[in-house]
Design a protein around this motif. Structure first.
Motif, PDB file in Angstrom:
ATOM      1  N   THR A   1      78.218  63.422-183.814  1.00  0.00           N
ATOM      2  CA  THR A   1      78.878  64.381-182.923  1.00  0.00           C
ATOM      3  C   THR A   1      78.935  65.759-183.570  1.00  0.00           C
ATOM      4  O   THR A   1      78.587  66.766-182.943  1.00  0.00           O
ATOM      5  N   LEU A   2      79.375  65.802-184.833  1.00  0.00           N
ATOM      6  CA  LEU A   2      79.462  67.082-185.551  1.00  0.00           C
ATOM      7  C   LEU A   2      78.086  67.703-185.758  1.00  0.00           C
ATOM      8  O   LEU A   2      77.912  68.912-185.587  1.00  0.00           O
ATOM      9  N   ALA A   3      77.113  66.894-186.125  1.00  0.00           N
ATOM     10  CA  ALA A   3      75.758  67.410-186.351  1.00  0.00           C
ATOM     11  C   ALA A   3      75.183  68.020-185.073  1.00  0.00           C
ATOM     12  O   ALA A   3      74.599  69.112-185.104  1.00  0.00           O
ATOM     13  N   VAL A   4      75.362  67.339-183.952  1.00  0.00           N
ATOM     14  CA  VAL A   4      74.858  67.874-182.680  1.00  0.00           C
ATOM     15  C   VAL A   4      75.605  69.155-182.320  1.00  0.00           C
ATOM     16  O   VAL A   4      74.991  70.134-181.866  1.00  0.00           O
TER      17      VAL A   4
ATOM     18  N   LYS B   1      75.809  56.973-178.217  1.00  0.00           N
ATOM     19  CA  LYS B   1      75.535  56.968-179.663  1.00  0.00           C
ATOM     20  C   LYS B   1      76.017  58.273-180.311  1.00  0.00           C
ATOM     21  O   LYS B   1      76.564  58.259-181.411  1.00  0.00           O
ATOM     22  N   ILE B   2      75.822  59.385-179.631  1.00  0.00           N
ATOM     23  CA  ILE B   2      76.251  60.684-180.157  1.00  0.00           C
ATOM     24  C   ILE B   2      77.768  60.734-180.275  1.00  0.00           C
ATOM     25  O   ILE B   2      78.311  61.156-181.292  1.00  0.00           O
ATOM     26  N   LEU B   3      78.476  60.297-179.256  1.00  0.00           N
ATOM     27  CA  LEU B   3      79.921  60.456-179.209  1.00  0.00           C
ATOM     28  C   LEU B   3      80.703  59.375-179.948  1.00  0.00           C
ATOM     29  O   LEU B   3      81.880  59.582-180.257  1.00  0.00           O
ATOM     30  N   THR B   4      80.087  58.251-180.244  1.00  0.00           N
ATOM     31  CA  THR B   4      80.817  57.204-180.966  1.00  0.00           C
ATOM     32  C   THR B   4      80.720  57.351-182.476  1.00  0.00           C
ATOM     33  O   THR B   4      81.502  56.748-183.201  1.00  0.00           O
ATOM     34  N   ASP B   5      79.823  58.164-182.971  1.00  0.00           N
ATOM     35  CA  ASP B   5      79.688  58.406-184.410  1.00  0.00           C
ATOM     36  C   ASP B   5      80.077  59.860-184.679  1.00  0.00           C
ATOM     37  O   ASP B   5      79.380  60.789-184.258  1.00  0.00           O
TER      38      ASP B   5
END
Length: 187
Positions: A11-14, A3-7
């Protein structure tokens, strides 16, 4: 993790949260204080985005466009190029803004702008970046709007605008090489 890497936004927020977390770690001590560290980080981020897109346009998109079949070119000109140009021009603006803030925080803005001996190298880099940013906003972008059909223009005007934008972009590529030398070798 998927979920983190597909959006991209997530990704940027993390990534930003991880960087901010590192800023408050006890071992993170920028030599000239937290604000200098934050603006240095932002300046490098925006600069990488700006020059990365400049190099994408000059090393990939411009040389590849003649080989793309005519029926596929609208995929680039209607979707990819306008989005890339959005990030390109705003990265240029924020690179210059954060660079000026950094020079002020380092108490070197006046010396750099006056090309005084103590800050001549960074001053040259700043002037090259200012020329490049002006090129982005006042030459490349207005001409790309015509070339890409974002504003009304006949075919001859589009062709001329595409050439002007390409030459201005190549000028920025040329100027980026000494600019990067100045920026990376000053401090």
């Amino acid at each position: 993790m998927d979920k983190i890497l597909t959006d991209l936004r997530i990704t940027l927020a993390v990534g930003v949260l991880l960087a901010v977390g590192l800023m408050f770690a006890p071992y993170y001590l920028p030599p000239l204080g937290l604000w200098n560290g934050v603006f240095q980080w932002l300046h490098v981020f925006f600069g990488i985005t700006w020059i990365g897109l400049l190099y994408y346009f000059n090393f990939v998109q411009i040389p590849t466009m003649p080989a793309i079949p005519a029926e596929l070119k609208p995929g680039v000109s209607k979707y990819i190029a306008p989005k890339a140009l959005f990030y390109f021009r705003w990265a240029a603006a924020f690179t210059v803004l954060t660079g000026l803030i950094l020079a002020h925080l380092y108490h070197e803005l006046k010396e750099a702008m006056m090309l005084e001996e103590s800050a001549r190298l960074i001053g040259i880099g700043m002037y090259l970046a200012l020329i490049m940013a002006a090129n982005v906003w006042f030459v490349i972008w207005p001409n790309q709007k015509k070339a890409l059909g974002l504003v009304a223009a006949d075919d001859a005007t589009k062709a001329k605008a595409a050439r002007v934008a390409m030459l201005a972009s190549r000028t920025n590529t040329l100027l980026s090489i000494p600019m990067l030398l100045c920026m990376t070798n000053y401090h």
